[in-house]
Design a protein around this motif. Sequence first.
Motif, PDB file in Angstrom:
ATOM      1  N   LEU A 153       0.839  -1.208   0.000  1.00  0.00           N
ATOM      2  CA  LEU A 153       0.000   0.000   0.000  1.00  0.00           C
ATOM      3  C   LEU A 153       0.880   1.267   0.000  1.00  0.00           C
ATOM      4  CD1 LEU A 153      -2.557  -1.229   2.697  1.00  0.00           C
ATOM      5  CD2 LEU A 153      -3.079  -0.846   0.289  1.00  0.00           C
ATOM      6  N   PRO A 154       1.638   1.454  -1.104  1.00  0.00           N
ATOM      7  CA  PRO A 154       2.602   2.565  -1.098  1.00  0.00           C
ATOM      8  C   PRO A 154       1.952   3.933  -0.943  1.00  0.00           C
ATOM      9  CG  PRO A 154       2.426   1.579  -3.287  1.00  0.00           C
ATOM     10  CD  PRO A 154       1.700   0.680  -2.356  1.00  0.00           C
ATOM     11  N   TYR A 155       0.772   4.112  -1.541  1.00  0.00           N
ATOM     12  CA  TYR A 155       0.177   5.456  -1.484  1.00  0.00           C
ATOM     13  C   TYR A 155      -0.283   5.778  -0.055  1.00  0.00           C
ATOM     14  CZ  TYR A 155      -2.258   9.669  -2.843  1.00  0.00           C
ATOM     15  OH  TYR A 155      -2.653  10.986  -2.934  1.00  0.00           O
ATOM     16  N   ALA A 156      -0.865   4.776   0.637  1.00  0.00           N
ATOM     17  CA  ALA A 156      -1.295   5.005   2.031  1.00  0.00           C
ATOM     18  C   ALA A 156      -0.077   5.353   2.890  1.00  0.00           C
ATOM     19  CB  ALA A 156      -2.007   3.764   2.568  1.00  0.00           C
ATOM     20  N   CYS A 157       1.040   4.629   2.662  1.00  0.00           N
ATOM     21  CA  CYS A 157       2.257   4.904   3.454  1.00  0.00           C
ATOM     22  C   CYS A 157       2.797   6.292   3.133  1.00  0.00           C
ATOM     23  CB  CYS A 157       3.345   3.869   3.153  1.00  0.00           C
ATOM     24  SG  CYS A 157       2.895   2.237   3.748  1.00  0.00           S
ATOM     25  N   ALA A 158       2.751   6.665   1.843  1.00  0.00           N
ATOM     26  CA  ALA A 158       3.247   7.985   1.443  1.00  0.00           C
ATOM     27  C   ALA A 158       2.378   9.082   2.066  1.00  0.00           C
ATOM     28  CB  ALA A 158       3.245   8.097  -0.079  1.00  0.00           C
ATOM     29  N   PHE A 159       1.076   8.822   2.134  1.00  0.00           N
ATOM     30  CA  PHE A 159       0.166   9.807   2.749  1.00  0.00           C
ATOM     31  C   PHE A 159       0.573  10.049   4.207  1.00  0.00           C
ATOM     32  CE2 PHE A 159      -3.613  10.161   5.535  1.00  0.00           C
ATOM     33  CZ  PHE A 159      -3.996  11.462   5.215  1.00  0.00           C
ATOM     34  N   LEU A 160       0.786   8.957   4.956  1.00  0.00           N
ATOM     35  CA  LEU A 160       1.136   9.120   6.380  1.00  0.00           C
ATOM     36  C   LEU A 160       2.488   9.815   6.556  1.00  0.00           C
ATOM     37  CD1 LEU A 160      -0.137   5.851   8.072  1.00  0.00           C
ATOM     38  CD2 LEU A 160      -0.830   8.196   8.578  1.00  0.00           C
ATOM     39  N   GLU A 161       3.428   9.480   5.679  1.00  0.00           N
ATOM     40  CA  GLU A 161       4.755  10.119   5.740  1.00  0.00           C
ATOM     41  C   GLU A 161       4.608  11.630   5.521  1.00  0.00           C
ATOM     42  OE1 GLU A 161       7.268   8.238   6.494  1.00  0.00           O
ATOM     43  OE2 GLU A 161       9.119   8.968   5.582  1.00  0.00           O
ATOM     44  N   GLU A 162       3.738  11.974   4.548  1.00  0.00           N
ATOM     45  CA  GLU A 162       3.545  13.398   4.240  1.00  0.00           C
ATOM     46  C   GLU A 162       2.815  14.109   5.387  1.00  0.00           C
ATOM     47  OE1 GLU A 162       4.976  15.232   2.229  1.00  0.00           O
ATOM     48  OE2 GLU A 162       3.694  16.774   1.360  1.00  0.00           O
ATOM     49  N   VAL A 163       1.892  13.393   6.057  1.00  0.00           N
ATOM     50  CA  VAL A 163       1.213  13.973   7.227  1.00  0.00           C
ATOM     51  C   VAL A 163       2.257  14.309   8.287  1.00  0.00           C
ATOM     52  CG1 VAL A 163      -0.319  13.432   9.183  1.00  0.00           C
ATOM     53  CG2 VAL A 163      -1.049  12.883   6.855  1.00  0.00           C
ATOM     54  N   MET A 164       3.204  13.379   8.503  1.00  0.00           N
ATOM     55  CA  MET A 164       4.213  13.613   9.556  1.00  0.00           C
ATOM     56  C   MET A 164       5.174  14.742   9.171  1.00  0.00           C
ATOM     57  SD  MET A 164       5.059   9.944  11.247  1.00  0.00           S
ATOM     58  CE  MET A 164       5.153   8.879   9.849  1.00  0.00           C
ATOM     59  N   ARG A 165       5.434  14.875   7.868  1.00  0.00           N
ATOM     60  CA  ARG A 165       6.300  15.980   7.433  1.00  0.00           C
ATOM     61  C   ARG A 165       5.568  17.312   7.563  1.00  0.00           C
ATOM     62  NH1 ARG A 165       7.061  19.661   3.517  1.00  0.00           N
ATOM     63  NH2 ARG A 165       5.164  19.052   2.415  1.00  0.00           N
ATOM     64  N   TYR A 166       4.368  17.332   6.979  1.00  0.00           N
ATOM     65  CA  TYR A 166       3.647  18.591   6.814  1.00  0.00           C
ATOM     66  C   TYR A 166       3.196  19.175   8.158  1.00  0.00           C
ATOM     67  CZ  TYR A 166       0.416  21.698   4.331  1.00  0.00           C
ATOM     68  OH  TYR A 166      -0.230  22.794   3.826  1.00  0.00           O
ATOM     69  N   HIS A 167       2.617  18.296   9.000  1.00  0.00           N
ATOM     70  CA  HIS A 167       2.108  18.769  10.303  1.00  0.00           C
ATOM     71  C   HIS A 167       3.070  18.285  11.388  1.00  0.00           C
ATOM     72  CE1 HIS A 167      -1.759  19.416   8.306  1.00  0.00           C
ATOM     73  NE2 HIS A 167      -1.722  18.175   7.887  1.00  0.00           N
ATOM     74  N   THR A 168       4.261  18.811  11.416  1.00  0.00           N
ATOM     75  CA  THR A 168       5.258  18.325  12.373  1.00  0.00           C
ATOM     76  C   THR A 168       4.743  18.535  13.803  1.00  0.00           C
ATOM     77  OG1 THR A 168       6.888  19.022  10.763  1.00  0.00           O
ATOM     78  CG2 THR A 168       7.692  18.562  12.997  1.00  0.00           C
ATOM     79  N   ILE A 169       4.338  17.451  14.475  1.00  0.00           N
ATOM     80  CA  ILE A 169       3.639  17.640  15.762  1.00  0.00           C
ATOM     81  C   ILE A 169       4.592  18.014  16.895  1.00  0.00           C
ATOM     82  CG2 ILE A 169       1.738  16.071  15.136  1.00  0.00           C
ATOM     83  CD1 ILE A 169       3.067  14.238  17.418  1.00  0.00           C
ATOM     84  N   SER A 170       5.871  17.679  16.739  1.00  0.00           N
ATOM     85  CA  SER A 170       6.843  18.042  17.766  1.00  0.00           C
ATOM     86  C   SER A 170       7.921  18.882  17.073  1.00  0.00           C
ATOM     87  CB  SER A 170       7.413  16.748  18.369  1.00  0.00           C
ATOM     88  OG  SER A 170       8.264  17.040  19.425  1.00  0.00           O
ATOM     89  N   PRO A 171       7.603  20.168  16.796  1.00  0.00           N
ATOM     90  CA  PRO A 171       8.462  20.963  15.901  1.00  0.00           C
ATOM     91  C   PRO A 171       9.909  21.083  16.380  1.00  0.00           C
ATOM     92  CG  PRO A 171       6.405  22.121  16.387  1.00  0.00           C
ATOM     93  CD  PRO A 171       6.442  20.921  17.280  1.00  0.00           C
ATOM     94  N   LEU A 172      10.127  21.036  17.701  1.00  0.00           N
ATOM     95  CA  LEU A 172      11.505  21.158  18.207  1.00  0.00           C
ATOM     96  C   LEU A 172      11.974  19.881  18.897  1.00  0.00           C
ATOM     97  CD1 LEU A 172      11.447  24.784  19.701  1.00  0.00           C
ATOM     98  CD2 LEU A 172      12.291  24.063  17.470  1.00  0.00           C
ATOM     99  N   GLY A 173      11.280  18.794  18.698  1.00  0.00           N
ATOM    100  CA  GLY A 173      11.656  17.534  19.352  1.00  0.00           C
ATOM    101  C   GLY A 173      11.675  17.692  20.863  1.00  0.00           C
ATOM    102  N   ALA A 174      12.500  16.891  21.534  1.00  0.00           N
ATOM    103  CA  ALA A 174      12.651  17.029  22.991  1.00  0.00           C
ATOM    104  C   ALA A 174      14.024  17.646  23.252  1.00  0.00           C
ATOM    105  CB  ALA A 174      12.549  15.660  23.650  1.00  0.00           C
ATOM    106  N   PRO A 175      14.158  18.464  24.304  1.00  0.00           N
ATOM    107  CA  PRO A 175      15.447  19.135  24.517  1.00  0.00           C
ATOM    108  C   PRO A 175      16.561  18.164  24.892  1.00  0.00           C
ATOM    109  CG  PRO A 175      13.965  19.536  26.371  1.00  0.00           C
ATOM    110  CD  PRO A 175      13.168  18.792  25.344  1.00  0.00           C
ATOM    111  N   HIS A 176      17.749  18.401  24.340  1.00  0.00           N
ATOM    112  CA  HIS A 176      18.972  17.675  24.736  1.00  0.00           C
ATOM    113  C   HIS A 176      19.856  18.663  25.501  1.00  0.00           C
ATOM    114  CE1 HIS A 176      18.953  14.239  21.542  1.00  0.00           C
ATOM    115  NE2 HIS A 176      17.713  14.663  21.727  1.00  0.00           N
ATOM    116  N   LEU A 177      20.871  18.141  26.172  1.00  0.00           N
ATOM    117  CA  LEU A 177      21.827  19.002  26.887  1.00  0.00           C
ATOM    118  C   LEU A 177      23.226  18.452  26.652  1.00  0.00           C
ATOM    119  CD1 LEU A 177      21.437  21.365  29.111  1.00  0.00           C
ATOM    120  CD2 LEU A 177      22.163  19.613  30.732  1.00  0.00           C
ATOM    121  N   THR A 178      24.195  19.346  26.432  1.00  0.00           N
ATOM    122  CA  THR A 178      25.561  18.843  26.236  1.00  0.00           C
ATOM    123  C   THR A 178      26.172  18.470  27.593  1.00  0.00           C
ATOM    124  OG1 THR A 178      26.324  21.132  26.306  1.00  0.00           O
ATOM    125  CG2 THR A 178      26.059  20.170  24.143  1.00  0.00           C
TER     126      THR A 178
END
Length: 436
Positions: free
Chosen positions: A287-312
């Motif tokens: 189901l390549p198109y369904a998978c591509a749709f979900l990938e594009e959803v994750m790209r387009y609507h980045t739900i965690s725009p800055l990820g989680a904070p790291h510290l050096t």
Amino acid sequence: MFSIKLLNQSVVLLTTYEVIQDAFTKHGSVMSDRPDIPLFSQVSNRNSIIEQNYNETFKMHRRNGNKIFKGLENTKVSMEKVTMEEAGYLMNYLKQYCGKPIDIKFPIYHATANSVSQVALSKRFVYNHKGFQKIIDSSVAMTEDPTFGKKIFAIIGIPLLRHIPPFRSANQQYVKRTKEIYDFIQEQIDEHIETLDPDNVQDFIDIYLVENHISKTQKNLDFEANADLRGFIKDLFTAGIETVSITINWAIVTLLHYPEIQAKIQQELDSVVGSDEKIRPGHRKSLPYACAFLEEVMRYHTISPLGAPHLTSADVELSDFYIPKNTMIQAHIWAVHHDPNNWPGPDKFDPLRHIDGDGNFVSSKKVLPFSVGLRRCLGENLARIEMFLFIATILKHFHVLPDSGKSLPPLHMGIHGLFYSPFSFEVVLQERSSLI
Ligand code: HEM
């Protein structure tokens, strides 16, 4: 890459894929600690995998976590089994609301919470179970109540605010809700110790207990191991329910805006999955198109725009810049997902970006909602299976339509809280006539 100063804390924002990859992989061993966030640590004591620094204890827990997730495949709560079963429950629940406007968010929360609960505790709960509803409410409160979410966000940035009204009451509410989750999990751990059969492990908690050489006769986990396990399970609930649900909600909003994409996924499903057949994770490769749709959803609507904070944890040189020890590092995932060098016309929603000339789905390293490197999301596999199965099952059985007379929920605007989520909306589900 650029840096800012938030009160006394230096923060470096990494804005390209290459530099994020370099930081979290090549320099991962010194760029993978976590800043202490008093809002969280006042309850958790940093005994939670997400909050721990990248030290030997963390590495052991992370290895344990991966091993347990793998070990689950031999139990009755393998990710595949529980999510397929839950997709069936979700579909039956939604059928009752066909033709009527429904806020689909709530059954989705239940479906994702049950997937985590099955994996962690081998328990699922009916969708109107009051006790479990409370746990879900506590896990998603920051998204569901934007005013609360904004105050919490402010306290994360400026910890001192938690002592000052009106932030103080938001802090108290956070502590109360998190303690409810911890109490619920502690009850489950105690119950698991009572009934543990090392030759017949049932779920994540059982495997953890066996790994820690706990037997029914020995009874008690030592204090530290108990706190670690409780923190681990708490992370699965808090990191695993909201993130997956919000992504599915964005997928639904997108389908409302693009009925032609919805029709194309349904056509693909009809040609690949038989009408009486249940959708399985294994169907993804057909189901390549369904998978591509979900990938594009994750790209387009980045739900965690800055990820989680790291510290050096030490001074480090990254792309010719000197970054001192104790600098907070944020991966600007949104910037990578909307960089025109990676994605021509990045503001266009287009699943075909992820399909090659032969019609195959190609996942790109530059779609990185789960981050990269040593702290990459531990639940990625479960999240991907859930998102695929729940969306595909909904579209196999229903047309997802807007609530007539109401304007569509916006595609380009949402609520910025701990996660970026869509505004509230209702949909009307219509059973697909070909299947009746
Ligand atoms: C669409 C769904 C999800 C997204 C977008 C997501 C995203 C993320 C991100 C960005 C991080 C931080 C990585 C970093 O610090 O560099 C993370 C960490 C984590 N996630 Fe997820 N996540 C999702 C689902 C899940 C699920 C379903 C679970 C478990 C049931 C989970 C468990 C965790 C844990 C335990 C960590 C902490 C890892 C660590 O600190 O080493 N996540 N996730």
